[in-house]
Design a protein around this motif. Sequence first.
Motif, PDB file in Angstrom:
ATOM      1  N   GLU A 189       0.811  -1.397   0.142  1.00  0.00           N
ATOM      2  CA  GLU A 189       0.045  -0.117  -0.126  1.00  0.00           C
ATOM      3  C   GLU A 189       0.939   1.205   0.087  1.00  0.00           C
ATOM      4  N   LYS A 190       1.854   1.184   0.654  1.00  0.00           N
ATOM      5  CA  LYS A 190       2.565   2.598   0.863  1.00  0.00           C
ATOM      6  C   LYS A 190       3.713   2.536  -0.345  1.00  0.00           C
ATOM      7  N   LEU A 191       4.472   1.331  -1.255  1.00  0.00           N
ATOM      8  CA  LEU A 191       4.601   1.581  -2.876  1.00  0.00           C
ATOM      9  C   LEU A 191       3.579   2.460  -3.584  1.00  0.00           C
ATOM     10  N   LEU A 192       2.805   1.616  -3.601  1.00  0.00           N
ATOM     11  CA  LEU A 192       1.391   2.400  -4.122  1.00  0.00           C
ATOM     12  C   LEU A 192       0.921   3.670  -4.211  1.00  0.00           C
ATOM     13  N   ALA A 193       1.456   4.318  -3.119  1.00  0.00           N
ATOM     14  CA  ALA A 193       0.657   5.507  -2.757  1.00  0.00           C
ATOM     15  C   ALA A 193       1.355   6.447  -2.711  1.00  0.00           C
ATOM     16  N   VAL A 194       2.933   6.577  -3.439  1.00  0.00           N
ATOM     17  CA  VAL A 194       3.681   7.607  -3.028  1.00  0.00           C
ATOM     18  C   VAL A 194       4.216   7.737  -4.994  1.00  0.00           C
ATOM     19  N   PRO A 195       5.138   8.931  -5.163  1.00  0.00           N
ATOM     20  CA  PRO A 195       5.529   9.413  -6.510  1.00  0.00           C
ATOM     21  C   PRO A 195       6.547   8.500  -6.907  1.00  0.00           C
ATOM     22  N   GLU A 196       6.958   8.009  -5.831  1.00  0.00           N
ATOM     23  CA  GLU A 196       7.942   7.167  -6.820  1.00  0.00           C
ATOM     24  C   GLU A 196       8.554   6.276  -5.845  1.00  0.00           C
ATOM     25  N   ALA A 197       8.473   5.103  -6.041  1.00  0.00           N
ATOM     26  CA  ALA A 197       8.367   3.751  -5.220  1.00  0.00           C
ATOM     27  C   ALA A 197       9.977   3.518  -5.201  1.00  0.00           C
ATOM     28  N   TRP A 198      10.959   3.641  -5.872  1.00  0.00           N
ATOM     29  CA  TRP A 198      11.799   3.448  -5.947  1.00  0.00           C
ATOM     30  C   TRP A 198      13.554   4.748  -5.882  1.00  0.00           C
ATOM     31  N   PRO A 199      13.156   4.778  -4.531  1.00  0.00           N
ATOM     32  CA  PRO A 199      14.283   6.243  -4.218  1.00  0.00           C
ATOM     33  C   PRO A 199      15.356   5.910  -4.414  1.00  0.00           C
ATOM     34  N   GLU A 200      16.504   6.913  -5.059  1.00  0.00           N
ATOM     35  CA  GLU A 200      17.516   6.828  -4.822  1.00  0.00           C
ATOM     36  C   GLU A 200      18.652   5.468  -3.865  1.00  0.00           C
ATOM     37  N   GLN A 201      18.167   6.019  -2.747  1.00  0.00           N
ATOM     38  CA  GLN A 201      18.568   4.910  -1.667  1.00  0.00           C
ATOM     39  C   GLN A 201      18.464   4.168  -1.338  1.00  0.00           C
ATOM     40  N   VAL A 202      19.084   2.687  -0.606  1.00  0.00           N
ATOM     41  CA  VAL A 202      18.401   1.727   0.018  1.00  0.00           C
ATOM     42  C   VAL A 202      17.579   2.406   1.374  1.00  0.00           C
ATOM     43  N   THR A 203      18.327   2.912   1.566  1.00  0.00           N
ATOM     44  CA  THR A 203      18.278   3.754   3.228  1.00  0.00           C
ATOM     45  C   THR A 203      16.918   4.465   2.692  1.00  0.00           C
ATOM     46  N   GLU A 204      16.048   5.603   1.914  1.00  0.00           N
ATOM     47  CA  GLU A 204      15.622   5.904   1.566  1.00  0.00           C
ATOM     48  C   GLU A 204      13.604   4.740   1.929  1.00  0.00           C
ATOM     49  N   LEU A 205      14.219   3.414   0.419  1.00  0.00           N
ATOM     50  CA  LEU A 205      13.100   2.468   0.898  1.00  0.00           C
ATOM     51  C   LEU A 205      13.020   2.426   1.795  1.00  0.00           C
ATOM     52  N   GLY A 206      13.871   2.092   2.657  1.00  0.00           N
ATOM     53  CA  GLY A 206      13.622   1.536   4.234  1.00  0.00           C
ATOM     54  C   GLY A 206      12.328   2.310   4.742  1.00  0.00           C
ATOM     55  N   THR A 207      13.118   3.521   4.963  1.00  0.00           N
ATOM     56  CA  THR A 207      12.327   4.581   5.826  1.00  0.00           C
ATOM     57  C   THR A 207      10.598   4.815   5.032  1.00  0.00           C
ATOM     58  N   LEU A 208      10.697   4.684   3.708  1.00  0.00           N
ATOM     59  CA  LEU A 208       9.217   4.663   2.819  1.00  0.00           C
ATOM     60  C   LEU A 208       8.313   3.799   3.582  1.00  0.00           C
ATOM     61  N   VAL A 209       9.394   2.256   3.811  1.00  0.00           N
ATOM     62  CA  VAL A 209       7.834   1.106   3.832  1.00  0.00           C
ATOM     63  C   VAL A 209       7.811   0.667   4.991  1.00  0.00           C
ATOM     64  N   SER A 210       9.346   1.256   6.166  1.00  0.00           N
ATOM     65  CA  SER A 210       8.338   1.082   8.196  1.00  0.00           C
ATOM     66  C   SER A 210       9.516   1.969   8.791  1.00  0.00           C
ATOM     67  N   ASP A 211       8.965   2.117   9.624  1.00  0.00           N
ATOM     68  CA  ASP A 211       9.819   3.172  10.369  1.00  0.00           C
ATOM     69  C   ASP A 211      11.048   2.286  11.292  1.00  0.00           C
ATOM     70  N   GLN A 212      10.712   0.681  11.295  1.00  0.00           N
ATOM     71  CA  GLN A 212      11.156  -0.232  11.868  1.00  0.00           C
ATOM     72  C   GLN A 212      12.745   0.037  12.235  1.00  0.00           C
ATOM     73  N   GLU A 213      13.584  -0.353  12.611  1.00  0.00           N
ATOM     74  CA  GLU A 213      15.016  -0.602  12.044  1.00  0.00           C
ATOM     75  C   GLU A 213      15.623  -1.554  11.767  1.00  0.00           C
TER      76      GLU A 213
END
Length: 425
Positions: A91-115
């Motif tokens: 759901e989060k991937l479909l709700a943002v303008p860009e599902a694949w940000p440049e950095q993997v850490t940005e993707l981590g922040t996008l999909v979860s607040d987990q460590e």
Amino acid sequence: MPLQLPEVLEFQEVTPAYAPDGSGQALGEFQKGIRVKVKEPRYETGQCLVVFERYGAPDIQALVPLPDARALKPAEFQQMQPVLAGFPLLEKLLAVPEAWPEQVTELGTLVSDQEWLLLEGTQEDPLCLVSKAEGEQSGFEAWGLAPLSVSLDYRQADNRKIRIDFWNRGDAPGGWSPVHAALSTFRENLEGLENALGGFLGERERMERHDAGITAVRGGVETYFLANDIEVCLRWARGEYFNVEIYSFREQEAKQAEDYDPATFAERLAGQVRKHEDGYYWIDGIPMISQGDKGYCAAATLARVMSYYGYPVGMHEMADLADTSSAYGTTHEDVIDSIRRVCNGTPFRLNQIKDARRATLVDYIRRGIPLYWLVPGHARLLIGVDPEGGVVYTDSWGYGHEFKTMSWTEFTNWNREIWVLEPSN
């Protein structure tokens, strides 16, 4: 954005227009309700080239932002909201303008607040992250099924993906029946999402898009094509494993056109060879696959080689192929047999290096070909050799085991067998 742009685009809101030469010069705005023809996407800038036809005057060409799939199909998104709510990551991937940000850490922040824990790369340049929490505590439950692990993989710039391991026999013995029921739910929900939001490419693409390309590999694979540059692949083998991989649709489209060419393949492998400051020649870029606490060293090692060669297989597919036991590992006979069977339908041949002379090993390493190394009770990869010194090896034990060294004397004492999956010419 939709996976496949419509031929005609009707603007749902006031939309800025820019010069078609890519200079960024503003041309004005298209008003809500204006219809234009879509000429071509320009994914690298997040724009598409459109044509506004005018009667009695020249047509206007302009660059506009790539359309949002939700804006194109608002009713469909609203209809599927209850389904999406059951899979929050998707759901989060479909709700943002860009599902694949440049950095993997940005993707981590996008999909979860987990460590997230670092699996591969460095703290300054992370390449692969794995969720620190497991099971229900991970926050990645999907349609009632809690995962064993979740990883975000940016190790290949043109093959970024999210991998969710929901179940496997090695980490969770027994219990296939609930997983089988969940598989049916996943298939039903993803097909519904695809019909409402995505673009179905056909039954053949669904079944073959992420097929391993290795005839001996058992199990099923199905791909679903959603919106927002997302495709979802289900992989399973009855009683063995069930996982979900989420890819960039655009990157996978580009990969589909690639055919095996011996010269190109050899050049790619040779390009992975590095020279260490201490004189070692070693192979960079071999994916880390951690066997965990299971006796899966043989399966994980083989999966690492095949992943490095570009085949979408994992440790559990290889464990299934080799009849691996989580407690007792793989018999020597099954190890060799599984590697032989991997050669079926692939451009590789299995050779044993019976005389492990330094010059022979250096020749393979300089060509970027890793060596499947059997030592007492364990399988690992030999990935580097110093022409006048020791060796470089890697174990399938996760972060920190990507690059290890030992002297030539230690190597000869440990060595039992060396095998190589050698590309054909």
